[in-house]
Design an enzyme around this catalytic site. Sequence first.
Site, short mmCIF file in Angstrom:
data_model
loop_
_atom_site.label_atom_id
_atom_site.label_comp_id
_atom_site.label_asym_id
_atom_site.label_seq_id
_atom_site.Cartn_x
_atom_site.Cartn_y
_atom_site.Cartn_z
N HIS A 214 4.37 -9.19 -9.18
CA HIS A 214 5.03 -7.88 -9.94
C HIS A 214 6.42 -8.04 -10.36
O HIS A 214 6.55 -7.08 -11.18
CB HIS A 214 4.97 -6.88 -8.55
CG HIS A 214 3.65 -6.30 -8.17
ND1 HIS A 214 2.63 -7.01 -7.36
CD2 HIS A 214 2.77 -5.43 -8.95
CE1 HIS A 214 1.52 -6.37 -7.61
NE2 HIS A 214 1.45 -5.43 -8.37
N GLU A 457 -10.37 -3.77 -7.51
CA GLU A 457 -9.53 -4.81 -7.45
C GLU A 457 -9.93 -6.02 -6.56
O GLU A 457 -9.04 -6.95 -6.40
CB GLU A 457 -8.37 -4.65 -7.45
CG GLU A 457 -7.88 -3.64 -6.49
CD GLU A 457 -6.30 -3.23 -6.68
OE1 GLU A 457 -5.59 -3.77 -7.27
OE2 GLU A 457 -6.01 -2.31 -5.78
N ASP A 481 -5.33 -8.17 -9.36
CA ASP A 481 -5.96 -8.53 -8.12
C ASP A 481 -7.42 -9.25 -7.94
O ASP A 481 -7.75 -9.81 -7.44
CB ASP A 481 -5.78 -7.33 -7.07
CG ASP A 481 -4.36 -7.08 -6.61
OD1 ASP A 481 -3.88 -8.52 -6.31
OD2 ASP A 481 -3.88 -6.21 -6.66
N CYS A 528 -6.77 -1.45 -15.84
CA CYS A 528 -4.97 -1.47 -16.10
C CYS A 528 -4.50 -2.52 -15.33
O CYS A 528 -3.14 -2.65 -15.30
CB CYS A 528 -4.81 -0.16 -15.05
SG CYS A 528 -5.17 -0.45 -13.27
C1 PEP Z 1 -3.98 -4.92 -10.68
O1 PEP Z 1 -4.29 -5.34 -9.44
O2 PEP Z 1 -4.60 -5.06 -11.90
C2 PEP Z 1 -3.33 -3.74 -10.75
C3 PEP Z 1 -2.99 -3.18 -11.82
O3 PEP Z 1 -2.47 -3.26 -9.67
P1 PEP Z 1 -1.14 -4.18 -9.35
O4 PEP Z 1 -0.93 -5.36 -10.62
O5 PEP Z 1 0.07 -3.39 -9.18
O6 PEP Z 1 -1.63 -4.82 -7.99
MG MG Z 2 -3.56 -4.55 -7.67
#
Ligand code: PEP
Ligand code: MG
Length: 591
Positions: A214, A457, A481, A528
């Site tokens: 992140h 995910e 994920d 996403c």
């Molecule tokens: C993902 O896991 O692809 C996602 C968009 O959520 P995050 O990156 O916030 O875990």
């Molecule tokens: Mg995620």
Amino acid sequence: MTFSIHGLAVARGIAIGRAVLVASSRVDVAHYFIEASQVEAEIERVRSGRNAVVHEIHRLQASISHMGPKEAPQELTALLDVHLLLLGDAELAEGVKHWIRDRLYNAEWALTTQLEVIARQFDEMEDEYLRGRKADLEQITEKVLRAMKGVASPVLVAPSRVLRKPSQQDLLLDDTVDVPLILVAHDLSPADMLQFKQSVFAGFVTDVGGKTSHTAIVARSLNIPAVVGARLSSQLVRQDDWVIIDGDAGVMVVDPSAIVLAEYGFKQRQGELERGRLSRLLHTPAVTMDGQKIELLANIEMPEDAPGAIRSGALGVGLFRSEFLFMGRQGRLPNEEEQYQAYRRAIEGMQGLPVTIRTVDVGADKPLDESPQDTAHLNPALGLRAIRWSLADPAMFLTQLRAILRAAAHGQANMLIPMLVHAGEIRHTMALIDRARVELDNRGIAYGPVKIGAMIEVPAAALIVKVFLKYFDFLSIGTNDLIQYTLAIDRTDESVAHLYDPLHPAVLRLVALTIAECRAQGKPVSLCGEMAGDISLTRLLLGMGLRSFSMHPAQILAVKQEVLRADTTKLTAWAQQVMSDDEPGLRILRQ
Ligand code: PEP
Ligand code: MG
């Protein structure tokens, strides 16, 4: 001497500037520029902070001197002497003045910068006793910082002050003021990174971190070149070194020669030209050559990101990571009103376009705080994260659900639930959403309609996607994920980053399965994760049937360019071939 450090490319572009080393523990120190007229006042702030600490030590010494030889601890007396010696150190005082006078750093930034310079010298000492004095130096700096608290700079200059772009000539002449600054740190948490959204820095490098950690994701959203996982960079680079960040290749060049500078200066200008060319696509609809309309959405972290999403041509927000509202607040969670206002700002900021608010996803590499309890779990990514955390604290979750429902009265809002795995969790979540509505009804508070979606995910979720579709209006594939959990790769760990493979056939099959099932049932599906903004994968995802992509706003135009050049009638069969390869990555590389 020129040398380079290799890491992972997370945010594209070239940045050339001077290194600012920031200790991970001191990222919360304010970093901003002062006006030349404030220099003396700023030096005075450090001086009085220092004097306050000296005074405190003298007071302690006086009280010790009244004790008998038995009670007065020898170590304490010696320690206080060392602290006084360090506080009187000319290198510390002169260095701080230099950063304030010559670079116009604010007092706290100047002090911590000089601390890093001297700490490095201590690290290099042979004598163990002297090496150990680094801890004392850190302690006294901490004390001076504390003493300075409450005495703000006379005028705080907006941290987003735009730096003049240095010419090649400036760089070679070693110009010192108005040169871009590159932040180099061992590690930065996602919340730290968020602090730098409005910052003076033109690029970032960290020693640790994976490509889809992140921290990297937020760095990408800052839209400035960034490299993570550049091991030892914070030890090999010195304060104020000239550095180049190549965010495309994931490389940092330290102390570049004139030739290397010229080469990267050229690359930097090429990048600017390319961005200029792409900007012409802003108002062009994202339609493939064979007429397929593609939805390009933005991922945002804060409501304030909404205007940027609109400017980048996004047709809505596909992922609002609401957890960033919860972080860095010393454990105090935002109440219903605060959340409602934040979601409302995001929705109104999108001017009628849809906003998908994901319920809080803390845990793993997004702890609420840096407190030890938050990081104590051995496998935080497999622990109480995302929806598990929410379901474990229904009162907290209901607060968020009510806030989202209320905000939905102000525009088009969708609600997205992260990390679901079990049908039981789905039912539990749905029951709480119903209850949130009833609570609002009982309080007579207005709320709006929301479509409810789930993130896919975890491999288990992809494999039972039919169950998910019984309950949800839409799905969104979180590949960051999904890859982590399918391949058993910690997405934050740079030592296994080479195994983090979006093109592993197992990952592609799970993505394809989810898209195909949604299409068969006529339910919207979006993607996403970071794959959505990776232009080398756009054609493949189109070929797999994906028609909605959500990504960092900065990537939207580049992906749109790929969409405009694509013909999905030809991509479907090709995507099937890619997926049946043992190593699909090789075919994509060759495309
Ligand atoms: C993902 O896991 O692809 C996602 C968009 O959520 P995050 O990156 O916030 O875990
Ligand atoms: Mg995620």
